[in-house]
Motif scaffolding. Structure first.
Motif, short mmCIF file in Angstrom:
data_model
loop_
_atom_site.label_atom_id
_atom_site.label_comp_id
_atom_site.label_asym_id
_atom_site.label_seq_id
_atom_site.Cartn_x
_atom_site.Cartn_y
_atom_site.Cartn_z
N SER A 114 -1.53 3.39 4.37
CA SER A 114 -2.18 2.39 3.53
C SER A 114 -2.67 1.24 4.40
CB SER A 114 -1.19 1.86 2.49
OG SER A 114 -0.19 1.10 3.11
N MET A 115 -3.54 0.44 3.85
CA MET A 115 -4.04 -0.71 4.58
C MET A 115 -2.90 -1.69 4.85
SD MET A 115 -7.23 -3.11 3.57
CE MET A 115 -7.52 -4.65 4.38
N GLU A 116 -1.95 -1.77 3.90
CA GLU A 116 -0.79 -2.65 4.06
C GLU A 116 0.02 -2.26 5.30
OE1 GLU A 116 3.17 -4.04 1.55
OE2 GLU A 116 1.77 -2.61 0.69
N GLU A 117 0.24 -0.94 5.46
CA GLU A 117 0.99 -0.47 6.63
C GLU A 117 0.22 -0.76 7.93
OE1 GLU A 117 3.35 3.46 5.53
OE2 GLU A 117 1.28 3.48 4.77
N LEU A 118 -1.09 -0.61 7.89
CA LEU A 118 -1.89 -0.89 9.06
C LEU A 118 -1.80 -2.37 9.45
CD1 LEU A 118 -3.93 -0.08 11.23
CD2 LEU A 118 -5.74 -0.35 9.53
N MET A 119 -1.89 -3.24 8.46
CA MET A 119 -1.80 -4.67 8.73
C MET A 119 -0.39 -5.07 9.20
SD MET A 119 -4.67 -5.98 8.46
CE MET A 119 -6.17 -5.14 8.12
#
Length: 124
Positions: A114-119
């Protein structure tokens, strides 16, 4: 996927005229684009002069590179999965390109996270 009529809206105007393009089947060929498996990948803009090598972009690029290498994905394969040009992906990883939110979402999806994990990986 945009139809060839949708790409006509993306064409830059030069001296009041549209650039010449060729239509192959249902995909419009743009001279500055790559066509791969019914998807047109429009070449990305030049290096971001304003934000090139900003610490946030460098951190994001390093996170993308480390996650890509952990998964054994080549830069070209990740670019293809994300629907981006390989040279643009290289610029993102080096911190010289300022990707939009949708491009970051596509990159995260290409990595399978997810984008959250990437950030969180980038500590942003």
């Amino acid at each position: 996927m945009l139809t060839h009529q949708g790409y006509r809206q993306l064409l830059p105007l030069r001296r009041g005229k549209r650039r010449r393009t060729k239509v192959f089947g249902h995909v419009e060929y743009l001279p500055w684009s790559n066509i791969t498996q019914d998807r047109t990948i429009v070449s990305m803009p030049m290096v971001s002069r304003k934000y090139a090598l900003d610490p946030a972009l460098v951190a994001l690029g390093n996170a993308i590179r480390s996650l890509r290498l952990q998964r054994g994905i080549s830069q070209e394969d990740l670019a293809h999965r994300s629907g981006l040009d390989r040279s643009y992906m290289s610029g993102i990883e080096r911190g010289v390109q300022n990707p939009g939110v949708m491009n970051v979402i596509h990159i995260a999806a290409g990595l399978g996270i997810s984008m959250e994990e990437l950030m969180a990986t980038a500590k942003l």
